[in-house]
Scaffold this active site. Structure first.
Site, PDB file in Angstrom:
ATOM      1  N   CYS A 165       0.937  -1.169  -0.113  1.00 29.27           N
ATOM      2  CA  CYS A 165       0.039   0.010  -0.020  1.00 29.27           C
ATOM      3  C   CYS A 165       0.852   1.142  -0.146  1.00 29.27           C
ATOM      4  O   CYS A 165       1.742   1.511   0.811  1.00 29.27           O
ATOM      5  CB  CYS A 165      -1.031   0.016   1.190  1.00 29.27           C
ATOM      6  SG  CYS A 165      -1.917   1.444   1.539  1.00 29.27           S
ATOM      7  N   TYR A 208      -9.501   0.580  -5.178  1.00 29.95           N
ATOM      8  CA  TYR A 208      -9.211  -0.837  -4.978  1.00 29.95           C
ATOM      9  C   TYR A 208      -9.064  -1.695  -6.394  1.00 29.95           C
ATOM     10  O   TYR A 208      -8.398  -2.642  -6.467  1.00 29.95           O
ATOM     11  CB  TYR A 208      -9.974  -1.316  -4.014  1.00 29.95           C
ATOM     12  CG  TYR A 208      -9.671  -1.122  -2.476  1.00 29.95           C
ATOM     13  CD1 TYR A 208      -9.119   0.053  -2.363  1.00 29.95           C
ATOM     14  CD2 TYR A 208      -9.958  -2.114  -1.624  1.00 29.95           C
ATOM     15  CE1 TYR A 208      -8.819   0.477  -0.932  1.00 29.95           C
ATOM     16  CE2 TYR A 208      -9.683  -1.625  -0.290  1.00 29.95           C
ATOM     17  CZ  TYR A 208      -9.090  -0.617   0.045  1.00 29.95           C
ATOM     18  OH  TYR A 208      -8.805  -0.333   1.288  1.00 29.95           O
ATOM     19  N   HIS A 221     -13.007   5.447  -3.026  1.00 29.85           N
ATOM     20  CA  HIS A 221     -12.083   4.795  -2.402  1.00 29.85           C
ATOM     21  C   HIS A 221     -12.265   3.335  -2.946  1.00 29.85           C
ATOM     22  O   HIS A 221     -11.316   2.126  -3.091  1.00 29.85           O
ATOM     23  CB  HIS A 221     -11.977   4.765  -0.933  1.00 29.85           C
ATOM     24  CG  HIS A 221     -10.662   4.351  -0.372  1.00 29.85           C
ATOM     25  ND1 HIS A 221      -9.448   4.906  -1.106  1.00 29.85           N
ATOM     26  CD2 HIS A 221     -10.430   3.310   0.502  1.00 29.85           C
ATOM     27  CE1 HIS A 221      -8.548   4.256  -0.374  1.00 29.85           C
ATOM     28  NE2 HIS A 221      -8.936   3.437   0.648  1.00 29.85           N
ATOM     29  N   CYS A 267      -3.896   7.515  -1.581  1.00 30.64           N
ATOM     30  CA  CYS A 267      -4.991   7.722  -2.315  1.00 30.64           C
ATOM     31  C   CYS A 267      -6.351   7.725  -1.343  1.00 30.64           C
ATOM     32  O   CYS A 267      -7.039   8.646  -1.919  1.00 30.64           O
ATOM     33  CB  CYS A 267      -5.486   6.149  -3.210  1.00 30.64           C
ATOM     34  SG  CYS A 267      -3.992   5.105  -3.087  1.00 30.64           S
ATOM     35  N   CYS A 307      -5.257  -0.501  -7.314  1.00 37.12           N
ATOM     36  CA  CYS A 307      -4.005  -0.686  -6.092  1.00 37.12           C
ATOM     37  C   CYS A 307      -3.737  -2.183  -5.943  1.00 37.12           C
ATOM     38  O   CYS A 307      -2.881  -2.923  -6.317  1.00 37.12           O
ATOM     39  CB  CYS A 307      -3.794   0.034  -5.101  1.00 37.12           C
ATOM     40  SG  CYS A 307      -5.148  -0.549  -3.769  1.00 37.12           S
ATOM     41  N   THR A 361      -4.416   4.981   7.298  1.00 34.15           N
ATOM     42  CA  THR A 361      -3.144   4.582   6.322  1.00 34.15           C
ATOM     43  C   THR A 361      -2.230   5.699   6.113  1.00 34.15           C
ATOM     44  O   THR A 361      -2.816   6.741   5.654  1.00 34.15           O
ATOM     45  CB  THR A 361      -3.769   4.103   4.846  1.00 34.15           C
ATOM     46  OG1 THR A 361      -4.984   2.994   4.937  1.00 34.15           O
ATOM     47  CG2 THR A 361      -2.934   3.842   3.904  1.00 34.15           C
ATOM     48  N   GLU A 404      -0.566   1.641   9.010  1.00 30.50           N
ATOM     49  CA  GLU A 404      -1.705   1.774   9.332  1.00 30.50           C
ATOM     50  C   GLU A 404      -1.523   2.198  10.687  1.00 30.50           C
ATOM     51  O   GLU A 404      -0.746   1.708  11.719  1.00 30.50           O
ATOM     52  CB  GLU A 404      -2.527   0.478   9.492  1.00 30.50           C
ATOM     53  CG  GLU A 404      -2.721   0.073   8.213  1.00 30.50           C
ATOM     54  CD  GLU A 404      -3.423   0.677   6.870  1.00 30.50           C
ATOM     55  OE1 GLU A 404      -4.285   1.462   7.328  1.00 30.50           O
ATOM     56  OE2 GLU A 404      -3.080   0.472   5.774  1.00 30.50           O
ATOM     57  N   GLU A 409      -6.958  -5.648   4.089  1.00 29.62           N
ATOM     58  CA  GLU A 409      -7.583  -4.351   3.661  1.00 29.62           C
ATOM     59  C   GLU A 409      -8.580  -4.343   2.296  1.00 29.62           C
ATOM     60  O   GLU A 409      -9.433  -3.713   2.266  1.00 29.62           O
ATOM     61  CB  GLU A 409      -6.275  -3.592   3.450  1.00 29.62           C
ATOM     62  CG  GLU A 409      -6.863  -2.056   3.213  1.00 29.62           C
ATOM     63  CD  GLU A 409      -6.051  -1.031   3.145  1.00 29.62           C
ATOM     64  OE1 GLU A 409      -4.704  -1.390   2.970  1.00 29.62           O
ATOM     65  OE2 GLU A 409      -6.256   0.146   3.163  1.00 29.62           O
TER      66      GLU A 409
HETATM   67 FE1  SF4 Z   1      -3.233   1.699   0.140  1.00 33.16          FE
HETATM   68 FE2  SF4 Z   1      -4.677   0.916  -2.114  1.00 33.16          FE
HETATM   69 FE3  SF4 Z   1      -5.952   2.328   0.006  1.00 33.16          FE
HETATM   70 FE4  SF4 Z   1      -4.138   3.297  -1.845  1.00 33.16          FE
HETATM   71  S1  SF4 Z   1      -6.240   2.396  -2.447  1.00 33.16           S
HETATM   72  S2  SF4 Z   1      -4.114   3.958   0.242  1.00 33.16           S
HETATM   73  S3  SF4 Z   1      -2.746   1.586  -2.064  1.00 33.16           S
HETATM   74  S4  SF4 Z   1      -5.017   0.423  -0.191  1.00 33.16           S
HETATM   75 FE    FE Z   2      -7.308   1.342   2.119  1.00 35.45          FE
END
Ligand code: SF4
Ligand code: FE
Length: 488
Positions: free
Chosen positions: A101, A300, A296, A105, A303, A192, A261, A451
């Protein structure tokens, strides 16, 4: 300073005032130099470094709608469906590069959600939040800040509303009002990249009711504000990061990059008026929460796909190292991993392509498709990880420590008995096995698996949205019409 370099980002963190950070029973005297924190900073630093590489500028940078300047896409208000698609591509690229991660984001998603919500509050309530937020956004862009989007409160007793909790501090709320601002208290969990951020952007965690106006607060707070305490999350295998030898690095699996985290406590933090973007307009909490969650959930689809690419690459590599790359069942399993991963990407791209413009002018993803994307993310990475573990064989959890390589005699034994396919270096085989352990059981599994389950809302949150947004009446009418059923 519009596009910071990775080095400038690292220096900018040092320029902040001291942070109160606890990890494993200790207050860290110099959090930024701690190996765990450093690995997580390395991941965010990539978001700056790639923005300076010519081949990635199209994806990593954007033209600000507020100033016309070239800015990092992580600070951008999406201006088109193309922008939404590029965001997903950017996150996939970064996931491929760090295998974990990269933390930045959540802030980008919060900025876009607060932007569109403040506009809507102003339209309905004649408030002045939107212009205030635009002024804040200009600072975010100009400083190329990392924003920690803060949504999840600890919530205490889940059967009770915020106002019914024995201790109201389990939800962030206003405890005092002043002529020039407010004082807030509470906490945000699972934050995060909190220690690596310049600012926290706090949002209410759920749709508040009229009686919950003091919990209806959206505001920005500097990471070094007085009254903030950070508890750095304890995660699987994290102490391997403290082994400083090269051999210890092998046992890390992913020596350079990590996630982060934190539990962040806000005990009586003062927030001046110009940093408050919602204060008591409880009827707009739902819109803010829903749009942030949708952005968000789209994230996902980027990422996790990038990290999924790393898992697929690890599967193909260990198959080769084991000499089984041509076995038909191995090839079929890798094809299945690719299919699942690309399905997630298709969902991320689809909710972007079907995005629409908001009243404020930025673009919001298609909410139904973003929820479908995230619902799949709660499942497919687990299957991809299962297939990787299947292909890897059991050695990724029984492999001796890389420290055994330090002594020539134990090294000789390990190199002799853990040899794989002809011509493959045993230590390379150990390295890829440790990466597989990291991705599916270790620190990176926090981001890739847990996550995927709970980040951006647990699976049930998406099912509620999917049920609510699908037009079931319309579907019933399609069926009835074909069956020639006439309503009486
Ligand atoms: Fe982390 Fe993915 Fe959330 Fe970005 S979208 S903060 S990489 S878990
Ligand atoms: Fe996240």
């Amino acid at each position: 300073m519009v596009l910071m370099t990775a080095d400038e980002y690292r220096k900018s963190l040092q320029m902040r005032g001291p942070l109160k950070v606890f990890f494993a029973g200790e207050q860290l005297t110099d959090p930024l130099s701690h190996p765990l924190v450093q690995s997580s900073i390395n991941s965010i630093a990539l978001t700056y470094a790639l923005a300076h590489q010519a081949q990635y500028q199209e994806i990593m940078t954007a033209t600000s709608s507020l100033t016309g300047n070239t800015i990092n896409r992580f600070c951008h208000l999406h201006q088109s469906t193309k922008d939404l698609e590029k965001k997903v591509q950017m996150l996939r690229l970064l996931g491929q590069r760090c295998g974990t991660c990269f933390q930045r984001c959540v802030g980008m998603d919060a900025l876009n959600a607060v932007y569109l919500t403040t506009y809507e509050i102003d339209q309905a309530c004649k408030t002045g939040y939107h212009q205030r937020f635009i002024d804040y956004m200009k600072r975010v862009e100009a400083h190329d800040w990392v924003i920690d989007g803060c949504m999840t409160d600890p919530k205490g007793d889940r059967s009770k509303r915020p106002s019914e909790q024995k201790d109201p501090d389990v939800y962030v709320h206003v405890v005092e009002r002043h002529d020039d601002g407010v004082t807030i208290r509470g906490a945000k969990a699972h934050q995060t990249g909190a220690v690596n951020s310049h600012e926290h952007l706090l949002m209410p965690t759920l749709a508040m009711r009229d009686a919950e106006k003091k919990f209806t607060i959206c505001c920005a707070v500097p990471a070094d504000a007085k009254g903030i305490t950070y508890f750095y999350g304890r995660q699987a295998s994290d102490l391997r990061r403290l082994d400083q030898s090269a051999e210890g690095d092998i046992d890390c699996g992913n020596p350079e990059y990590g996630g982060q985290e934190c539990l962040v406590i806000f005990e009586d933090v003062f927030v001046p008026h110009e940093r408050i973007f919602m204060d008591g307009e409880s009827e707009f909490c739902g819109r803010l929460v829903e749009s942030f969650a949708a952005y968000h959930r789209q994230s996902y689809g980027g990422c996790k796909v990038g990290v999924g690419d790393v898992l697929i690459g690890a599967a193909a590599t260990i198959a080769e190292y084991n000499g089984v790359q041509n076995a038909s069942h191995i090839r079929d399993k890798i094809t299945e991993m690719i299919h699942l991963n690309e399905t997630l990407y298709a969902c991320g791209m689809a909710c972007s392509s079907c995005g629409t413009v908001t009243g404020a002018g930025n673009y919001l993803v298609d909410i139904l498709l973003a929820n479908v994307c995230k619902q799949n993310v709660t499942r497919f990475p687990f299957e991809i990880a299962r297939l990787l573990q299947d292909i890897a064989g059991g050695l990724f959890v029984t492999c001796p420590s890389a420290k055994e390589l330090q002594d020539p005699e134990t090294r000789r034994l390990i190199e002799k008995y853990l040899v794989g396919a002809e011509g493959i270096n045993t230590v390379d085989r150990m390295k890829i096995l440790r990466l597989i352990e990291n991705l599916t059981l270790g620190r990176a599994a926090v981001g890739y698996l847990t996550e995927s389950m709970h980040g951006a809302g647990s699976p049930q949150a998406q099912r509620i949205m999917i049920g609510r947004m699908a037009n079931l009446e319309e579907k019933k009418n399609f069926a009835k019409s074909l069956a020639k059923i006439e309503e009486k």
